[in-house]
Scaffold this motif. Sequence first.
Motif, mmCIF file in Angstrom:
data_model
loop_
_atom_site.group_PDB
_atom_site.id
_atom_site.type_symbol
_atom_site.label_atom_id
_atom_site.label_comp_id
_atom_site.label_asym_id
_atom_site.label_seq_id
_atom_site.Cartn_x
_atom_site.Cartn_y
_atom_site.Cartn_z
ATOM 1 N N LEU A 243 43.364 23.724 48.933
ATOM 2 C CA LEU A 243 42.928 23.948 47.552
ATOM 3 C C LEU A 243 43.694 25.091 46.904
ATOM 4 C CD1 LEU A 243 39.072 23.515 47.960
ATOM 5 C CD2 LEU A 243 40.661 21.934 46.849
ATOM 6 N N ARG A 244 43.861 26.174 47.653
ATOM 7 C CA ARG A 244 44.629 27.298 47.099
ATOM 8 C C ARG A 244 46.074 26.895 46.839
ATOM 9 N NH1 ARG A 244 42.736 32.271 46.853
ATOM 10 N NH2 ARG A 244 44.861 33.087 46.880
ATOM 11 N N LYS A 245 46.606 26.068 47.712
ATOM 12 C CA LYS A 245 47.980 25.613 47.502
ATOM 13 C C LYS A 245 48.087 24.806 46.217
ATOM 14 C CE LYS A 245 51.709 23.068 49.773
ATOM 15 N NZ LYS A 245 52.120 22.324 50.994
ATOM 16 N N LEU A 246 47.109 23.948 45.972
ATOM 17 C CA LEU A 246 47.124 23.165 44.738
ATOM 18 C C LEU A 246 47.005 24.067 43.517
ATOM 19 C CD1 LEU A 246 44.852 20.152 45.776
ATOM 20 C CD2 LEU A 246 47.337 20.144 45.463
ATOM 21 N N VAL A 247 46.110 25.074 43.613
ATOM 22 C CA VAL A 247 45.945 25.991 42.477
ATOM 23 C C VAL A 247 47.222 26.774 42.225
ATOM 24 C CG1 VAL A 247 44.696 28.018 41.679
ATOM 25 C CG2 VAL A 247 43.464 26.156 42.786
ATOM 26 N N LEU A 248 47.841 27.280 43.303
ATOM 27 C CA LEU A 248 49.073 28.049 43.138
ATOM 28 C C LEU A 248 50.207 27.183 42.621
ATOM 29 C CD1 LEU A 248 48.896 30.206 46.390
ATOM 30 C CD2 LEU A 248 48.595 31.001 44.050
ATOM 31 N N GLN A 249 50.236 25.921 43.053
ATOM 32 C CA GLN A 249 51.279 25.025 42.550
ATOM 33 C C GLN A 249 51.094 24.757 41.068
ATOM 34 O OE1 GLN A 249 51.013 21.624 45.103
ATOM 35 N NE2 GLN A 249 52.484 22.436 46.590
ATOM 36 N N ARG A 250 49.843 24.593 40.649
ATOM 37 C CA ARG A 250 49.594 24.391 39.214
ATOM 38 C C ARG A 250 50.014 25.613 38.413
ATOM 39 N NH1 ARG A 250 43.620 22.608 38.262
ATOM 40 N NH2 ARG A 250 44.438 22.443 36.132
ATOM 41 N N ASP A 251 49.673 26.806 38.925
ATOM 42 C CA ASP A 251 50.093 28.020 38.232
ATOM 43 C C ASP A 251 51.608 28.171 38.259
ATOM 44 O OD1 ASP A 251 47.502 28.639 37.672
ATOM 45 O OD2 ASP A 251 47.221 29.908 39.429
ATOM 46 N N ASP A 252 52.206 27.748 39.368
ATOM 47 C CA ASP A 252 53.660 27.876 39.494
ATOM 48 C C ASP A 252 54.385 26.971 38.516
ATOM 49 O OD1 ASP A 252 55.924 28.972 40.798
ATOM 50 O OD2 ASP A 252 56.192 27.064 41.830
ATOM 51 N N LYS A 253 53.807 25.832 38.217
ATOM 52 C CA LYS A 253 54.438 24.905 37.268
ATOM 53 C C LYS A 253 54.130 25.258 35.822
ATOM 54 C CE LYS A 253 54.315 21.023 40.514
ATOM 55 N NZ LYS A 253 53.739 19.688 40.780
ATOM 56 N N GLY A 254 53.325 26.283 35.625
ATOM 57 C CA GLY A 254 53.043 26.717 34.258
ATOM 58 C C GLY A 254 52.013 25.881 33.543
ATOM 59 N N ILE A 255 51.112 25.217 34.298
ATOM 60 C CA ILE A 255 50.117 24.370 33.650
ATOM 61 C C ILE A 255 49.141 25.220 32.844
ATOM 62 C CG2 ILE A 255 48.215 22.779 34.134
ATOM 63 C CD1 ILE A 255 49.779 21.770 36.504
ATOM 64 N N HIS A 256 48.825 26.406 33.388
ATOM 65 C CA HIS A 256 47.859 27.262 32.714
ATOM 66 C C HIS A 256 48.493 28.111 31.623
ATOM 67 C CE1 HIS A 256 44.350 26.793 35.548
ATOM 68 N NE2 HIS A 256 45.331 26.203 36.204
ATOM 69 N N HIS A 257 49.819 28.173 31.627
ATOM 70 C CA HIS A 257 50.552 28.936 30.609
ATOM 71 C C HIS A 257 50.058 30.378 30.533
ATOM 72 C CE1 HIS A 257 52.578 25.357 29.172
ATOM 73 N NE2 HIS A 257 51.402 24.753 29.148
ATOM 74 N N ARG A 258 50.018 31.039 31.685
ATOM 75 C CA ARG A 258 49.618 32.430 31.722
ATOM 76 C C ARG A 258 50.497 33.153 32.737
ATOM 77 N NH1 ARG A 258 46.220 33.367 36.189
ATOM 78 N NH2 ARG A 258 45.492 31.477 37.225
ATOM 79 N N ASN A 259 50.647 34.429 32.554
ATOM 80 C CA ASN A 259 51.462 35.237 33.450
ATOM 81 C C ASN A 259 50.620 35.661 34.642
ATOM 82 O OD1 ASN A 259 53.702 35.127 31.772
ATOM 83 N ND2 ASN A 259 52.956 36.856 30.541
ATOM 84 N N LEU A 260 51.056 35.257 35.828
ATOM 85 C CA LEU A 260 50.334 35.622 37.033
ATOM 86 C C LEU A 260 50.653 37.062 37.416
ATOM 87 C CD1 LEU A 260 50.824 32.435 39.203
ATOM 88 C CD2 LEU A 260 48.823 33.095 37.899
ATOM 89 N N LYS A 261 49.644 37.827 37.786
ATOM 90 C CA LYS A 261 49.872 39.191 38.216
ATOM 91 C C LYS A 261 50.493 39.197 39.597
ATOM 92 C CE LYS A 261 46.110 41.323 35.597
ATOM 93 N NZ LYS A 261 44.876 42.142 35.691
ATOM 94 N N LYS A 262 51.277 40.220 39.840
ATOM 95 C CA LYS A 262 51.889 40.374 41.150
ATOM 96 C C LYS A 262 50.793 40.665 42.162
ATOM 97 C CE LYS A 262 55.795 42.266 41.007
ATOM 98 N NZ LYS A 262 56.901 43.244 40.875
ATOM 99 N N SER A 263 50.915 40.057 43.344
ATOM 100 C CA SER A 263 49.880 40.216 44.351
ATOM 101 C C SER A 263 49.873 41.641 44.883
ATOM 102 C CB SER A 263 50.107 39.229 45.499
ATOM 103 O OG SER A 263 51.315 39.526 46.168
ATOM 104 N N LEU A 264 48.735 42.010 45.485
ATOM 105 C CA LEU A 264 48.587 43.359 46.014
ATOM 106 C C LEU A 264 49.610 43.653 47.098
ATOM 107 C CD1 LEU A 264 44.753 43.983 46.346
ATOM 108 C CD2 LEU A 264 46.386 45.319 45.038
ATOM 109 N N ILE A 265 49.803 42.708 47.988
ATOM 110 C CA ILE A 265 50.707 42.958 49.107
ATOM 111 C C ILE A 265 52.148 43.081 48.626
ATOM 112 C CG2 ILE A 265 51.069 40.520 49.647
ATOM 113 C CD1 ILE A 265 50.718 43.462 52.119
ATOM 114 N N ASP A 266 52.526 42.329 47.570
ATOM 115 C CA ASP A 266 53.871 42.470 47.022
ATOM 116 C C ASP A 266 54.051 43.842 46.378
ATOM 117 O OD1 ASP A 266 54.601 39.970 47.854
ATOM 118 O OD2 ASP A 266 54.035 38.989 45.975
ATOM 119 N N MET A 267 53.034 44.304 45.679
ATOM 120 C CA MET A 267 53.109 45.640 45.080
ATOM 121 C C MET A 267 53.223 46.711 46.166
ATOM 122 S SD MET A 267 50.152 45.098 42.198
ATOM 123 C CE MET A 267 50.282 46.765 41.540
ATOM 124 N N TYR A 268 52.455 46.555 47.216
ATOM 125 C CA TYR A 268 52.509 47.528 48.304
ATOM 126 C C TYR A 268 53.856 47.489 49.022
ATOM 127 C CZ TYR A 268 50.985 50.179 52.390
ATOM 128 O OH TYR A 268 50.864 51.111 53.377
#
Length: 960
Positions: A243-268
């Motif tokens: 389910l998370r993979k599907l959600v991330l894929q939808r966000d990755d394709k720009g379906i929601h048309h919103r800017n995803l925040k950088k994850s905590l681990i990437d920031m760290y």
Amino acid sequence: MWRTRRAAGACEVCRSFLSISCAGRGPFSPPRLHLLSRSIHLPHPPTLRPLRPQLRASSQPFSSLGHLPLRRWKLSPVRLNYQPRRHFWPARLAARLLRLRYLILGSAVGGGYTAKKTFDQWKDMIPDLSDYKWIVPDFVWQLDEYIDLGSSGETAFRATDASESDRQFKKGLLGELIILQQQIQEHEEEARRAAGQYNTGYSQQKRKVTDKEKVEQLQEELLRTQLKYQRILERLEKENKELRKLVLQRDDKGIHHRNLKKSLIDMYSEVLDVLSDYDASYNTQDHLPRVVVVGDQSAGKTSVLEMIAQARIFPRGSGEMMTRSPVKVTLSEGPHHVALFKDSSREFDLTKEEDLAALRREIELRMRKNVKEGYTVSPETISLNVKGPGLQRMVLVDLPGVINTVTAGMAPDTKETIFSISKAYMQNPNAIILCIQDGSVDAERSIVTDLVSQMDPHGKRTIFVLTKVDLAERNVASPSRIQQIIEGKLFPMKALGYFAVVTGKGNSSESIEAIRDYEEEFFQNSKLLKTSMLKAHQVTTRNLSLAVSDCFWKMVRESVEQQADCFKATRFNLETEWKNNYPRLRELDRNELFEKAKNEILDEVISLSQVTPKHWEEILQQMLWERVSTHVIENIYLPAAQTMNSGTFNTTVDIKLKQWTDKQLPTKAVEVAWETLQEEFSRFMTEPKGKEHDDIFDKLKQAVKEESIKRHKWNDFAEDSLRVIQHNALEDRSITDKQQWDAAIYFMEEALRGRLKDTETVLENMVGPDWKKRWVHWMGRTHEQSVHNETKNELERMLKCNEEHPAYLASDEITTVRKNLESRGVEVDPSLIKDTWHQVYRRHFLKTALTHCNLCRRGFYYYQRHFVDSELECNDVVLFWRIQRMLAITANTLRQQLTNTEVRRLEKNVKEVLEDFAEDGDKKVKLLTGKRVQLAEDLKKVREIQEKLDAFIEALHQEK
């Protein structure tokens, strides 16, 4: 209306039957629930058919993580002395059904009570794990929220409220009467047989079971329950992952048309990357947590990391050291399972074997590139990001394996270098040490445990992992020894948690899925779990990764704010130091200083095009004559002047000029032009600019100048065109006016005077100081100088007798000079006589040539008449005019090539050099140095780290 009256009558009949049944049977005894079974066992076989209502489509399905909301039945008060009519058959049917309903309701109440009691017994048997909650994943402690047997029992008891249950039952009774009647008839006999067989078998089994067998049975039941819950959790995790993979894929394709925040681990991870550049030695300023993976060589460190990352990403070798430098792996969630390096934009698809092989090759190449010549390992870190659905977020650092002996092919200090690298990472008080121990070898051979116990003697931040447990269980004679290793009784080190994992069968081609299946299958059948030597949460790499991730984030939350405060204090100190030392200067770091120097250098290159043509030609002509004057006088003029007549002189000059032009002159001219361009370029680069001059750029400008000159090459076709021009200039003998004639004489006099001066200097050094210098400066002659002086005097007397003497001495003349000197007591060598004669005659010839040149000042008139009826011959003046004209034409040609072509090419080379230097960080560090640069660099890094830490802390608080 008549239907309503009939339904009311049926309810009254049911109430009467209920009162009679309860009065006849006495108090209701709840049924008993067998351990770990959903079946309800009655003390006596049921007399009625069990009621099994068919589930509707709208009903809630059963789930192991929840329970159905039981309806509360409320029974209406029974009206006494009521006699139903016998001929009302729907009432009789309803009475029977309601009677069966209450039997089932009673069984449910008893089953709930028994289940609650059994669950309480199990909870008492389970040890208290409150001290180890950070090791066990959070979802294990949340099982009570999903599987709440106590709440189920209480719900069942609350269902005994008769009035409420009756109200709920009336809603669906009339619609289900016919279906329930059919089900009762079909399952009546089956229920009786099952109840009878179970009671008989249960009574026999109860008599045979001893106390020991009861304990073993309870342990097996507990293990099966744990495994069942583990499978349920794995299934739910898999579903959640998809389910998370599907959600991330939808966000990755720009379906929601919103800017995803950088994850905590990437920031760290970005904070750690900046810190690695700022503080390469990992001193006390860097106390941010990271998971440091240490272990003996070939202990399975890389395999554990690959199981956590869910991909075979590291290079492998049988017994060979493969990890030659630290590798920082940042794990984070993403829609696709990919890996990428910090300094590269290429993504490696970890689901494809080709990309996996390419990634392993790239890691190996980077490791070998980091290792300097003469070394085996390197402290430089390789930063790798791995993203994928379901990955636990953390930062791990894989270190080279600790070795006991330096083998062939290794540097002598390899062992000490590995120890120093490991200690540098482990001495961080907030680093989590993941100590990997090979379970297939003797524990006494371990080296890493002593090292870890030195760095963390109390085990407050160490997690011990025993690998290759399958081999250990197969080879170790006593399984209790494995338990002692897991519990840390065989080592001096202490740890927060102990884990046992299996990382495959030793085949490098195994997939992660195959290894995971083999690991789960092994632990399901392992005696270590069946005999309770290991707990279920202590096995499998899945549980290990969850525990390490929880510990990592716990450490991050506890220490990150303190580290942010430390960097704030450091920033304040650096800013104060800058204000005190450089109050009028901007804070320019190394990159900004380089850009400023780059602009200055390009401006100076452009200024070359502003040099006047006259200046270029004067410089070129002067430098060209300095380069060729020796050849002209020594190889052309002097040999031709030794001839007896003008015809031979002109012939000799023409031949030598032609040979010189064909072979040497064009090359010399191009070299002179290139050197002139270098000197002018250097003059503009090094010329002080007054108060605006910044000496911090001097080393950079010098390096840019040298590299640009090294790369610059003159046009290959320039020599060919120049050769033709020079040849035509030297063939011309026509002097058109008196001004040119006088200029040629002046040029000739200057050249001869310079040579005469040089010759006199050589003679003075040869014979020593004259009498004036000896008396004034109290200088004396050496014996050799005295011999040269006597030889010079003898040769001058011989020249005075014959002023037209040829350039070479005859052998009889050498003998005569030697005998004359011997008669005065001076022993000389013939070679000394020849050397002295060369300088004496050269001075005599040059003085004679200067006298002749002075006579030719009035010879232009005779030149126009071709020296007819005149004893004066000035062919040497014509020679120097030809040389002078060739120099002027050559200088003009070279100037045109410089201004039109070479300056632009040099500017292009300078730009290329600057671009290369801009990409080479080591070059900039080497060329831009000083306290001011270092202070600005520290300020920039500290500000960047503080900003990233503040952003990370804010995001961390938002996540909470």
